[in-house]
Design a protein around this motif. Structure first.
Motif, PDB file in Angstrom:
ATOM      1  N   ASP A 144       0.818  -1.203   0.000  1.00 15.09           N
ATOM      2  CA  ASP A 144       0.000   0.000   0.000  1.00 15.09           C
ATOM      3  C   ASP A 144       0.851   1.252   0.000  1.00 15.09           C
ATOM      4  O   ASP A 144       0.598   2.178  -0.747  1.00 15.09           O
ATOM      5  N   GLU A 145       1.866   1.253   0.858  1.00 14.18           N
ATOM      6  CA  GLU A 145       2.623   2.489   0.927  1.00 14.18           C
ATOM      7  C   GLU A 145       3.543   2.627  -0.289  1.00 14.18           C
ATOM      8  O   GLU A 145       3.803   3.720  -0.741  1.00 14.18           O
ATOM      9  N   SER A 146       4.000   1.478  -0.807  1.00 15.42           N
ATOM     10  CA  SER A 146       4.896   1.597  -1.939  1.00 15.42           C
ATOM     11  C   SER A 146       4.133   2.086  -3.167  1.00 15.42           C
ATOM     12  O   SER A 146       4.705   2.666  -4.062  1.00 15.42           O
ATOM     13  N   SER A 147       2.807   1.843  -3.163  1.00 10.89           N
ATOM     14  CA  SER A 147       2.033   2.275  -4.314  1.00 10.89           C
ATOM     15  C   SER A 147       1.893   3.788  -4.341  1.00 10.89           C
ATOM     16  O   SER A 147       1.442   4.356  -5.302  1.00 10.89           O
ATOM     17  N   SER A 148       2.266   4.423  -3.227  1.00 13.33           N
ATOM     18  CA  SER A 148       2.178   5.867  -3.221  1.00 13.33           C
ATOM     19  C   SER A 148       3.413   6.490  -3.873  1.00 13.33           C
ATOM     20  O   SER A 148       3.600   7.685  -3.844  1.00 13.33           O
ATOM     21  N   ALA A 149       4.241   5.624  -4.440  1.00 17.18           N
ATOM     22  CA  ALA A 149       5.396   6.142  -5.178  1.00 17.18           C
ATOM     23  C   ALA A 149       4.904   7.070  -6.274  1.00 17.18           C
ATOM     24  O   ALA A 149       3.823   6.874  -6.808  1.00 17.18           O
ATOM     25  N   PRO A 150       5.700   8.073  -6.611  1.00 21.14           N
ATOM     26  CA  PRO A 150       5.253   9.035  -7.621  1.00 21.14           C
ATOM     27  C   PRO A 150       4.892   8.295  -8.900  1.00 21.14           C
ATOM     28  O   PRO A 150       5.572   7.340  -9.268  1.00 21.14           O
ATOM     29  N   PRO A 151       3.857   8.721  -9.566  1.00 19.18           N
ATOM     30  CA  PRO A 151       3.464   8.052 -10.804  1.00 19.18           C
ATOM     31  C   PRO A 151       4.626   8.040 -11.775  1.00 19.18           C
ATOM     32  O   PRO A 151       5.428   8.970 -11.816  1.00 19.18           O
ATOM     33  N   THR A 152       4.665   6.965 -12.538  1.00 19.54           N
ATOM     34  CA  THR A 152       5.853   6.757 -13.353  1.00 19.54           C
ATOM     35  C   THR A 152       5.945   7.738 -14.498  1.00 19.54           C
ATOM     36  O   THR A 152       6.971   7.828 -15.142  1.00 19.54           O
ATOM     37  N   SER A 153       4.876   8.454 -14.760  1.00 17.61           N
ATOM     38  CA  SER A 153       4.925   9.386 -15.869  1.00 17.61           C
ATOM     39  C   SER A 153       5.645  10.672 -15.482  1.00 17.61           C
ATOM     40  O   SER A 153       5.892  11.517 -16.319  1.00 17.61           O
ATOM     41  N   ALA A 154       5.968  10.793 -14.171  1.00 15.93           N
ATOM     42  CA  ALA A 154       6.632  12.005 -13.722  1.00 15.93           C
ATOM     43  C   ALA A 154       7.962  12.149 -14.446  1.00 15.93           C
ATOM     44  O   ALA A 154       8.598  11.152 -14.787  1.00 15.93           O
ATOM     45  N   PRO A 155       8.390  13.384 -14.704  1.00 17.53           N
ATOM     46  CA  PRO A 155       9.662  13.563 -15.391  1.00 17.53           C
ATOM     47  C   PRO A 155      10.789  12.942 -14.572  1.00 17.53           C
ATOM     48  O   PRO A 155      10.812  13.042 -13.350  1.00 17.53           O
ATOM     49  N   ALA A 156      11.719  12.286 -15.249  1.00 23.03           N
ATOM     50  CA  ALA A 156      12.800  11.609 -14.543  1.00 23.03           C
ATOM     51  C   ALA A 156      13.691  12.643 -13.858  1.00 23.03           C
ATOM     52  O   ALA A 156      13.942  13.708 -14.418  1.00 23.03           O
ATOM     53  N   PRO A 157      14.135  12.348 -12.633  1.00 23.01           N
ATOM     54  CA  PRO A 157      15.030  13.284 -11.969  1.00 23.01           C
ATOM     55  C   PRO A 157      16.298  13.456 -12.801  1.00 23.01           C
ATOM     56  O   PRO A 157      16.776  12.502 -13.400  1.00 23.01           O
ATOM     57  N   SER A 158      16.815  14.666 -12.835  1.00 19.80           N
ATOM     58  CA  SER A 158      17.955  14.911 -13.708  1.00 19.80           C
ATOM     59  C   SER A 158      19.147  14.077 -13.272  1.00 19.80           C
ATOM     60  O   SER A 158      19.411  13.914 -12.086  1.00 19.80           O
ATOM     61  N   TYR A 210       3.456  -5.388  -6.858  1.00 20.39           N
ATOM     62  CA  TYR A 210       2.476  -6.295  -6.259  1.00 20.39           C
ATOM     63  C   TYR A 210       2.661  -7.726  -6.753  1.00 20.39           C
ATOM     64  O   TYR A 210       2.596  -8.671  -5.976  1.00 20.39           O
ATOM     65  N   ALA A 211       2.925  -7.871  -8.057  1.00 17.40           N
ATOM     66  CA  ALA A 211       3.136  -9.210  -8.605  1.00 17.40           C
ATOM     67  C   ALA A 211       4.316  -9.890  -7.927  1.00 17.40           C
ATOM     68  O   ALA A 211       4.296 -11.084  -7.642  1.00 17.40           O
ATOM     69  N   SER A 212       5.351  -9.092  -7.620  1.00 16.74           N
ATOM     70  CA  SER A 212       6.556  -9.691  -7.048  1.00 16.74           C
ATOM     71  C   SER A 212       6.343 -10.162  -5.615  1.00 16.74           C
ATOM     72  O   SER A 212       7.102 -10.984  -5.127  1.00 16.74           O
ATOM     73  N   ILE A 213       5.317  -9.667  -4.932  1.00 16.74           N
ATOM     74  CA  ILE A 213       5.055 -10.255  -3.609  1.00 16.74           C
ATOM     75  C   ILE A 213       3.937 -11.292  -3.668  1.00 16.74           C
ATOM     76  O   ILE A 213       3.847 -12.151  -2.802  1.00 16.74           O
ATOM     77  N   GLU A 235      -4.249   5.619 -21.714  1.00 16.33           N
ATOM     78  CA  GLU A 235      -3.690   6.642 -20.819  1.00 16.33           C
ATOM     79  C   GLU A 235      -3.488   6.111 -19.404  1.00 16.33           C
ATOM     80  O   GLU A 235      -2.467   6.353 -18.785  1.00 16.33           O
ATOM     81  N   LEU A 236      -4.481   5.410 -18.881  1.00 18.38           N
ATOM     82  CA  LEU A 236      -4.411   5.022 -17.472  1.00 18.38           C
ATOM     83  C   LEU A 236      -3.625   3.731 -17.253  1.00 18.38           C
ATOM     84  O   LEU A 236      -2.640   3.712 -16.515  1.00 18.38           O
ATOM     85  N   ILE A 237      -4.054   2.659 -17.899  1.00 15.84           N
ATOM     86  CA  ILE A 237      -3.463   1.338 -17.602  1.00 15.84           C
ATOM     87  C   ILE A 237      -1.943   1.298 -17.824  1.00 15.84           C
ATOM     88  O   ILE A 237      -1.215   0.757 -16.992  1.00 15.84           O
ATOM     89  N   PRO A 238      -1.407   1.894 -18.912  1.00 16.75           N
ATOM     90  CA  PRO A 238       0.059   1.832 -19.075  1.00 16.75           C
ATOM     91  C   PRO A 238       0.828   2.524 -17.940  1.00 16.75           C
ATOM     92  O   PRO A 238       1.998   2.238 -17.726  1.00 16.75           O
ATOM     93  N   ASN A 239       0.175   3.405 -17.224  1.00 14.25           N
ATOM     94  CA  ASN A 239       0.862   4.098 -16.132  1.00 14.25           C
ATOM     95  C   ASN A 239       0.808   3.347 -14.819  1.00 14.25           C
ATOM     96  O   ASN A 239       1.226   3.864 -13.788  1.00 14.25           O
ATOM     97  N   LEU A 240       0.245   2.151 -14.860  1.00 20.43           N
ATOM     98  CA  LEU A 240       0.072   1.403 -13.615  1.00 20.43           C
ATOM     99  C   LEU A 240       1.144   0.359 -13.417  1.00 20.43           C
ATOM    100  O   LEU A 240       1.119  -0.373 -12.443  1.00 20.43           O
ATOM    101  N   TRP A 241       2.093   0.256 -14.333  1.00 22.54           N
ATOM    102  CA  TRP A 241       2.961  -0.916 -14.288  1.00 22.54           C
ATOM    103  C   TRP A 241       3.813  -0.979 -13.027  1.00 22.54           C
ATOM    104  O   TRP A 241       4.119  -2.070 -12.546  1.00 22.54           O
ATOM    105  N   ALA A 242       4.188   0.179 -12.463  1.00 21.47           N
ATOM    106  CA  ALA A 242       5.067   0.125 -11.289  1.00 21.47           C
ATOM    107  C   ALA A 242       4.392  -0.559 -10.096  1.00 21.47           C
ATOM    108  O   ALA A 242       4.897  -1.548  -9.574  1.00 21.47           O
TER     109      ALA A 242
END
Lengths: 331, 334
Positions: B8-22, B255-258, B243-250
Motif C-alpha cells: 500500500d505504501e509503496s504504491s504511493s510512489a510518484p506516478p511513473t509518468s513524472a519527469p525523470a530526476p535529472s 504487487y506481482a513480485s510479492i 492513458e491510465l493502464i500503461p501508467n500502472l505498471w510500477a
C-alpha cells in the motif's frame, strides 16, 4: 466525530448483512447438491433425503435464506410439527449439525475460547518481538544488527507456517521430548498443562507473523526518522528514547495497527494449520473436521463467524485510527 | 495475508509518468525513462541480480524438465526394486545415480520429481498471479474511472471479498468446485484440481491489487495528460486503455513480485491440507508434505523439497524487495 462512529458502525452492519447473503449463497449455489454435504462417508440416500427435508434444503433459496437469517437473529425450531422430534435452537442459531447431533452455535462456542487463547498469546508475542526488532533494525540501519535482523526476518517470512509448526513438533516434542505431546486443557482447569501445550503453537504463529512486523516496523521507522520534526525533537534536547518511541514510532504506527488488527481478526477465525498440527480443539480444527465429514451447517457457521471477526476487527481498527492519528478526528 | 499491506505504501510512489530526476552531473544529460532508471538501480543491486539469476535458472529447469531429467539420467518412473521389502523406505539415501535420493514407497527419483514438480508449481502460481492481476487491474480501473455508484458497489465487493476466511473457503470448496470444473468439461483429476487452485487464488486475491490500482487511477485521472486526452475528445475506452493502464505498471510489478512467492507458500499450505494435485503430478508443496511424514526415519528426504521451496520463495521475496526499492526513488536514500 460521533457522526463518523455512527456512520462507520452502520456500514459495518450493512457489511455483515451482505456477508450473510454471500456466505449463504456460497454454500447453497456452488455445491451441485448441498444436501449431499450434510453427512459424511457413512451417508445413505435416505439420510440425504431426510436431511434435505429437515434442513429445508428442498425449499426455494430465498425462503431458505430467510429461515437461516431469522434463526441467527431470533432462533428457530427444527422438525416443526413432528412431536417428540421437534427441538428449538435458540438465537443466535447458526443451524444444526445432524452428523454431530449438536447446535452449530454450541460447537463454535466450545471452540472459540481455544482459538482466542491461541490468537491472544501469539499476538502479544509477535507484536512485542516484531516491533522491538523492527525498531532495532531501523535504528541501526545499514549496520550489522539491521542486516542480521533483515536476513532472519526474510527467511522466516519465506517459510510456510505449516513447515515451521511441523518441524517444531517433530524436533522438540517427538525427537527431543522437551515437551509432552500437545493435549489441550483450558487454563482454568490446569494452567501448567495449558501453558506447556500452548507454547509451541504460540511460537509457530508468532514466528512467521513477527517477521512481517519486523519488516513493516523497520520501513515505517526509517521513513519517519528522516522527518524534520525528529531533528527538531533531538535539537530541543529530548532523550533519544523519547524521540524514538514518542515521535518516530508513534508517527509510523498507523499501517502497523491496520495490519495487526486485520491479522488478529483473521487469526480469531481459526488458525487452521497451527490448530491442526498441535491438535488444539479450536475453530480451525473444527473447520477442517467439518470439511472432512462434509458437515455443511458447521462449515457455513464457521465461515460466517470467521468473516464477522474480520469485519469487526476492521471496525475496531478504524476506531483506533482516531486515537492514533489526530488528523482522522478532525476530518 | 498481511503481505499485501506493505505494498500500500509503496504504491504511493510518484506516478511513473513524472519527469525523470535529472541525472548526476558526471553523466551526459540525455533522457532516460523511469523504467530505465529503475532497471539501472536494480542492476546495481547484487542480491537482486543473484536472485533474478536463480529464478531464471529455476524457470528454465522447469521448462526443460524432460530434457534435464534425460541428461541427468533420472526418471519419475516408479521403481520398486529401490525400496526396502516392506515398501516403506529406500534401500539407500542419495547416491550418484539418484543425487537427491529416492521417494519412499514408490522408488521414484526425488530430483526428477522436483524438476517436474517445479513445472506444476510454477504453472499454478504464474497463472494465478496473472489472473489475479488482470482481474484486479480491470476492476480497480473500472471502479476508479466510473466514479459514482459503480465505484461504490465495486469497492464494497472488494471489502466484502477481503473479509472471507480464504484458507477455510479454499479447503471447504475444494471438492465441490473441482467436481463442477470436471462437469463443465475439464479433464478429471489433476487438471481440474489445478484449475481450481488457479481460479480461487484469483477469486480471493484480486481485491488487494484492485484497491491499489483504484487509488492509483484516482490520482492519475486528475493529472494533466488525462485532462488533455479528455479535452481532445478521447473516448473513455481510449483513456482507460491507453492513458491510465500503461501508467500502472510500477505498482502492478511490485504487487506481482510479492504475490507470486506468497502463492508458492500458499499452495504448499493447501497441499498440507490435502487440497491440490495428487501423487501422480506432485507440486513442491505436495512433495514437502509427503517428506515431512518420513522426517524421523529418513531426514535426507525432507532436505530437497524444503530447500527448493524455501530458496525459491526467498529468491522471489528478495527480488521483490529490490524491485520495490528500485521503483521507488525515495526508498533507501532517506
Amino acid at each position: 466525530m460521533l457522526g463518523y462512529v455512527v456512520k462507520r458502525f452502520g456500514s459495518m452492519l450493512v457489511m455483515l448483512a451482505g456477508l450473510s447473503v454471500m456466505v449463504f449463497l456460497l454454500f447453497s449455489v456452488l455445491p451441485a447438491d448441498p444436501a449431499r454435504l450434510t453427512c459424511g462417508k457413512t451417508c445413505t440416500p435416505d439420510v440425504v433425503e431426510a436431511n434435505r427435508q429437515r434442513l429445508g434444503l428442498d425449499k426455494p433459496l430465498v425462503e431458505q435464506y430467510a429461515v437461516w437469517a431469522k434463526g441467527i437473529v431470533a432462533g428457530r425450531t427444527f422438525n416443526e410439527g413432528q412431536g417428540a422430534a421437534e427441538f428449538t435452537c435458540p438465537a443466535p442459531c447458526l443451524g444444526y449439525s445432524f452428523s454431530q447431533q449438536e447446535n452449530v452455535t454450541d460447537l463454535i462456542t466450545e471452540a472459540v475460547p481455544v482459538t482466542i487463547w491461541l490468537a491472544a498469546g501469539a499476538f502479544v508475542l509477535w507484536m512485542t518481538f516484531g516491533l522491538t526488532t523492527g525498531v532495532i533494525a531501523a535504528l541501526n540501519r545499514g549496520r550489522w544488527p539491521d542486516v542480521v535482523l533483515q536476513g532472519i526476518s526474510l527467511v522466516a517470512y519465506s517459510l510456510p507456517s505449516f513447515f515451521v509448526g511441523l518441524m517444531l513438533l517433530i524436533l522438540l516434542i517427538v525427537q527431543m521430548s522437551l515437551l509432552p505431546y500437545p493435549d489441550y486443557y483450558p487454563p482454568s482447569e490446569d494452567l501448567k498443562k495449558f501453558l506447556v501445550t500452548m507454547v509451541l503453537p504460540w511460537v509457530t504463529v508468532a514466528f512467521t507473523s513477527a517477521a512481517f512486523y519486523t519488516r513493516l516496523t523497520r520501513t515505517q521507522m526509517v521513513e519517519t526518522m528522516g522527518e524534520d520534526y525528529i531533528r527538531t525533537a533531538r535539537a530541543k534536547g529530548l532523550a533519544e528514547r523519547t524521540v524514538t518511541v514518542k515521535h518516530a514510532l508513534r508517527a509510523g504506527l498507523t499501517p502497523i495497527v491496520t495490519a495487526a488488527g486485520l491479522d488478529l481478526g483473521i487469526l480469531l477465525g481459526g488458525a487452521i494449520i497451527t490448530e491442526q498440527i498441535f491438535n488444539l480443539p479450536g475453530m480451525g480444527r473444527l473447520a477442517v473436521e467439518s470439511v472432512v465429514d462434509s458437515d455443511l451447517p458447521v462449515i457455513t457457521g464457521i465461515t460466517l463467524v470467521a468473516a464477522t471477526f474480520i469485519i469487526v476487527a476492521n471496525f475496531v481498527v478504524d476506531m483506533l485510527y482516531m486515537v492514533i492519528d489526530p488528523r482522522v478526528r478532525l476530518a | 495475508m498481511s503481505a499485501e499491506l506493505v505494498s500500500d505504501e509503496s504504491s504511493s510512489a510518484p506516478p511513473t509518468s513524472a519527469p525523470a530526476p535529472s541525472a548526476p552531473a558526471a553523466a551526459p544529460a540525455h533522457g532516460r525513462s523511469p523504467g530505465q532508471l529503475a532497471w539501472r538501480r536494480l542492476r546495481r543491486n547484487k542480491v537482486a541480480m543473484a536472485s533474478l539469476f536463480l529464478i531464471v535458472v529455476i524457470v528454465l529447469l522447469a521448462i526443460f524438465a524432460p530434457l534435464v531429467t534425460r541428461l541427468l539420467g533420472v526418471t519419475v518412473d516408479a521403481d520398486s526394486s529401490l525400496v526396502s521389502e516392506d515398501g516403506s523406505l529406500p534401500i539407500s539415501g542419495p547416491t550418484l545415480a539418484h543425487p537427491f535420493g529416492i521417494e519412499p514407497g514408490t522408488g521414484r527419483d526425488v530430483l526428477a520429481l522436483l524438476l517436474y514438480g517445479a513445472r506444476v508449481t510454477l504453472f499454478i502460481v504464474l497463472c494465478a498471479t496473472v489472473l489475479t492481476i488482470t482481474i484486479g487491474v480491470l476492476i480497480g480501473t473500472i471502479a476508479a474511472a466510473s466514479r459514482g455508484r459503480l465505484d461504490r458497489i465495486l469497492s464494497w465487493v472488494m471489502d466484502l471479498t477481503l473479509t472471507f476466511p480464504q484458507l477455510l473457503l479454499l479447503l471447504a470448496l475444494s471438492n465441490v468446485i473441482t467436481q463442477r470444473l470436471t462437469a463443465i468439461g475439464l479433464p478429471e483429476g489433476n487438471p481440474s484440481r489445478i484449475a481450481y487452485l488457479i481460479l480461487f487464488f484469483a477469486v480471493f486475491g484480486w481485491p488487494y491489487i484492485a484497491r491499489i490500482v483504484r487509488g492509483q487511477v484516482i490520482s492519475l485521472r486528475e493529472r494533466e495528460f488525462v485532462e488533455a486526452a479528455v479535452a481532445m475528445g478521447a473516448s473513455r475506452r481510449r483513456i482507460v486503455l491507453t492513458e491510465l493502464i500503461p501508467n500502472l505498471w510500477a505498482p502492478v510489478l511490485v504487487y506481482a513480485s510479492i504475490t507470486l512467492p506468497a502463492f508458492i507458500s500458499y499452495e504448499a499450505t493447501l497441499a498440507f491440507l490435502n487440497v491440490g494435485t495428487d501423487a501422480s503430478m506432485p507440486t513442491w508443496g505436495k512433495l514437502l508434505q509427503d517428506s515431512i511424514g518420513y522426517f524421523q526415519v529418513y531426514p535426507a528426504y525432507l532436505l530437497f523439497p524444503a530447500g527448493a521451496l524455501v530458496v525459491t520463495v526467498l529468491a522471489f521475496n528478495l527480488l521483490g524487495d529490490a524491485v520495490r526499492d528500485a521503483l521507488d526513488p525515495r526508498a533507501g536514500r532517506v
